[in-house]
Design an enzyme around this catalytic site. Structure first.
Site, PDB file in Angstrom:
ATOM      1  N   LYS A 235      -6.057   9.215  -7.689  1.00  0.00           N
ATOM      2  CA  LYS A 235      -6.452   9.980  -9.060  1.00  0.00           C
ATOM      3  C   LYS A 235      -6.381   9.283 -10.190  1.00  0.00           C
ATOM      4  O   LYS A 235      -7.293   9.431 -11.039  1.00  0.00           O
ATOM      5  CB  LYS A 235      -5.583  11.210  -8.975  1.00  0.00           C
ATOM      6  CG  LYS A 235      -5.338  12.220  -7.929  1.00  0.00           C
ATOM      7  CD  LYS A 235      -4.253  13.286  -8.511  1.00  0.00           C
ATOM      8  CE  LYS A 235      -3.071  12.909  -8.697  1.00  0.00           C
ATOM      9  NZ  LYS A 235      -2.273  12.697  -7.484  1.00  0.00           N
TER      10      LYS A 235
ATOM     11  N   ARG B  48       1.125  20.805 -11.472  1.00  0.00           N
ATOM     12  CA  ARG B  48       1.645  20.435 -10.235  1.00  0.00           C
ATOM     13  C   ARG B  48       2.307  21.688  -9.604  1.00  0.00           C
ATOM     14  O   ARG B  48       2.771  21.915  -8.344  1.00  0.00           O
ATOM     15  CB  ARG B  48       2.716  19.342 -10.083  1.00  0.00           C
ATOM     16  CG  ARG B  48       2.160  18.114  -9.970  1.00  0.00           C
ATOM     17  CD  ARG B  48       3.169  17.081  -9.901  1.00  0.00           C
ATOM     18  NE  ARG B  48       3.171  16.156  -9.258  1.00  0.00           N
ATOM     19  CZ  ARG B  48       2.703  14.743  -9.551  1.00  0.00           C
ATOM     20  NH1 ARG B  48       2.390  14.514 -10.821  1.00  0.00           N
ATOM     21  NH2 ARG B  48       2.867  13.575  -8.586  1.00  0.00           N
TER      22      ARG B  48
ATOM     23  N   ARG C 280       8.237  13.633  -1.670  1.00  0.00           N
ATOM     24  CA  ARG C 280       7.127  13.976  -2.603  1.00  0.00           C
ATOM     25  C   ARG C 280       6.026  14.560  -2.016  1.00  0.00           C
ATOM     26  O   ARG C 280       5.584  15.524  -2.427  1.00  0.00           O
ATOM     27  CB  ARG C 280       6.608  12.704  -3.375  1.00  0.00           C
ATOM     28  CG  ARG C 280       7.559  12.027  -4.275  1.00  0.00           C
ATOM     29  CD  ARG C 280       7.210  10.607  -4.813  1.00  0.00           C
ATOM     30  NE  ARG C 280       6.094  10.473  -5.609  1.00  0.00           N
ATOM     31  CZ  ARG C 280       5.547   9.295  -5.801  1.00  0.00           C
ATOM     32  NH1 ARG C 280       5.758   8.115  -5.325  1.00  0.00           N
ATOM     33  NH2 ARG C 280       4.190   9.264  -6.692  1.00  0.00           N
TER      34      ARG C 280
ATOM     35  N   ARG D  22       7.929   0.582  -7.319  1.00  0.00           N
ATOM     36  CA  ARG D  22       8.762   1.701  -8.026  1.00  0.00           C
ATOM     37  C   ARG D  22       9.994   2.402  -7.066  1.00  0.00           C
ATOM     38  O   ARG D  22       9.854   2.634  -5.915  1.00  0.00           O
ATOM     39  CB  ARG D  22       7.502   2.692  -8.439  1.00  0.00           C
ATOM     40  CG  ARG D  22       7.130   2.649  -9.902  1.00  0.00           C
ATOM     41  CD  ARG D  22       5.656   3.451  -9.897  1.00  0.00           C
ATOM     42  NE  ARG D  22       6.019   4.877  -9.382  1.00  0.00           N
ATOM     43  CZ  ARG D  22       5.133   5.681  -9.245  1.00  0.00           C
ATOM     44  NH1 ARG D  22       3.819   5.278  -9.825  1.00  0.00           N
ATOM     45  NH2 ARG D  22       5.096   7.057  -8.989  1.00  0.00           N
TER      46      ARG D  22
ATOM     47  N   ARG E  26       1.998  -0.352  -2.779  1.00  0.00           N
ATOM     48  CA  ARG E  26       1.951  -0.479  -4.097  1.00  0.00           C
ATOM     49  C   ARG E  26       2.936  -1.421  -4.889  1.00  0.00           C
ATOM     50  O   ARG E  26       4.023  -1.275  -4.405  1.00  0.00           O
ATOM     51  CB  ARG E  26       1.849   0.889  -4.825  1.00  0.00           C
ATOM     52  CG  ARG E  26       0.739   1.562  -5.453  1.00  0.00           C
ATOM     53  CD  ARG E  26       1.076   2.494  -5.967  1.00  0.00           C
ATOM     54  NE  ARG E  26      -0.214   3.958  -5.862  1.00  0.00           N
ATOM     55  CZ  ARG E  26       0.156   4.962  -6.363  1.00  0.00           C
ATOM     56  NH1 ARG E  26       1.402   5.431  -6.652  1.00  0.00           N
ATOM     57  NH2 ARG E  26      -0.732   5.861  -6.060  1.00  0.00           N
TER      58      ARG E  26
HETATM   59  P1  AMP Z   1       3.036  10.651 -10.470  1.00  0.00           P
HETATM   60  O1  AMP Z   1       3.106   9.275 -10.898  1.00  0.00           O
HETATM   61  O2  AMP Z   1       2.084  11.545 -11.048  1.00  0.00           O
HETATM   62  O3  AMP Z   1       3.076  10.716  -8.956  1.00  0.00           O
HETATM   63  O4  AMP Z   1       4.717  11.094 -10.769  1.00  0.00           O
HETATM   64  C1  AMP Z   1       5.708  10.718 -10.392  1.00  0.00           C
HETATM   65  C2  AMP Z   1       6.815  11.807 -10.686  1.00  0.00           C
HETATM   66  O5  AMP Z   1       7.013  12.333 -11.746  1.00  0.00           O
HETATM   67  C3  AMP Z   1       6.617  12.898  -9.780  1.00  0.00           C
HETATM   68  O6  AMP Z   1       7.079  12.517  -8.386  1.00  0.00           O
HETATM   69  C4  AMP Z   1       7.557  13.928 -10.176  1.00  0.00           C
HETATM   70  O7  AMP Z   1       8.964  13.745  -9.975  1.00  0.00           O
HETATM   71  C5  AMP Z   1       7.227  13.888 -11.891  1.00  0.00           C
HETATM   72  N1  AMP Z   1       6.154  14.222 -12.452  1.00  0.00           N
HETATM   73  C6  AMP Z   1       4.716  13.873 -12.769  1.00  0.00           C
HETATM   74  N2  AMP Z   1       3.956  15.073 -13.127  1.00  0.00           N
HETATM   75  C7  AMP Z   1       4.955  16.068 -12.852  1.00  0.00           C
HETATM   76  C8  AMP Z   1       4.324  17.541 -13.198  1.00  0.00           C
HETATM   77  N3  AMP Z   1       3.197  17.743 -13.574  1.00  0.00           N
HETATM   78  N4  AMP Z   1       5.476  18.349 -12.510  1.00  0.00           N
HETATM   79  C9  AMP Z   1       6.905  17.720 -12.496  1.00  0.00           C
HETATM   80  N5  AMP Z   1       7.055  16.628 -12.192  1.00  0.00           N
HETATM   81  C10 AMP Z   1       6.137  15.599 -12.579  1.00  0.00           C
END
Ligand code: AMP
Length: 213
Positions: free
Chosen positions: A13, A88, A166, A155, A122
């Site tokens: 994405k 989310r 996740r 990360r 990654r």
């Molecule tokens: P991402 O890089 O988008 O996969 O986000 C990394 C982490 O940030 C996720 O595993 C969540 O812990 C937190 N996070 C990101 N976006 C959200 C969201 N919309 N709602 C809640 N937690 C989020």
């Protein structure tokens, strides 16, 4: 064009959002990136978010909604935006529909095996945050960023164990949004397994139609 990119972590994405952002000149808003920036600069928001992110669970809706609302109020969003990683949860989607209209939701679909392979390979530059993949997009020199010579790291939430967590969170809390947006007739399904360029060509076709509506 107000866009939402939906899909599990690792479906690409963010990569597609970056390309769309450049092509249509609208900002790419990644909730995960905003959290990571706050963690890096040690803000209060960053401190609160870190304890959830490191465990592979979602940050509470209230914190996330406030943060995204503030971002969407900025001037650069007036002609549109791409939300990557938000909403989310159904509560976040309800909140979003209360503050703006969404033009289209693209759902990026990828198998669990492929997701684990993509995310665990990654590597992210500690300095400029550029993302590489040890197999599909390696840097010229191992563990060194091509752009700024910063150190490439994995990360803390990209270990196989946290990735599985996740994905569970995704299935339980985010996957219901597919039906949510289907009912609103906003959802477009996208196979996320082809190459970046192939997917981008399909995404462009869809968005050109959306932008003419
Ligand atoms: P991402 O890089 O988008 O996969 O986000 C990394 C982490 O940030 C996720 O595993 C969540 O812990 C937190 N996070 C990101 N976006 C959200 C969201 N919309 N709602 C809640 N937690 C989020």
């Amino acid at each position: 064009m107000n866009l939402v990119f939906l899909g599990p972590p690792g479906a690409g994405k963010g990569t597609q959002a970056g390309l769309v952002s450049e092509y249509f000149d609208i900002p790419h808003i990644s909730s995960g990136d905003i959290f990571r920036k706050n963690i890096f600069t040690k803000t209060n928001l960053g401190k609160k978010a870190k304890e959830f992110i490191d465990k592979g669970v979602l940050v509470p809706d209230k914190i996330t909604n406030t943060m995204v609302k503030l971002r969407l109020e900025r001037n650069d969003c007036k002609d549109g935006f791409i939300l990557d990683g938000y909403p989310r949860t159904v509560a976040q989607a309800d909140f979003l529909s209360g503050i703006t209209d969404i033009s289209c939701v693209i759902n990026f679909i990828l198998s669990k095996e492929e997701i684990v392979k993509r995310i665990s390979g990654r590597r992210t530059c500690k300095k400029c945050r550029k993302v590489y993949h040890v197999e599909f997009n390696p840097p010229d020199q191992k563990s060194v960023c091509d752009e700024c010579a910063g150190e490439l790291i994995q990360r803390s939430d990209e270990s196989p164990e946290i990735i599985r967590k996740r994905l569970k969170e995704y299935k339980k809390k985010t996957a219901p949004l597919e039906n949510y947006y289907k009912k609103e007739d906003l959802l477009v399904e996208m196979d996320a397994s082809p190459s970046i360029n192939e997917i981008f060509n399909d995404v462009k076709k869809i968005l050109k139609k959306v932008s003419r509506l």
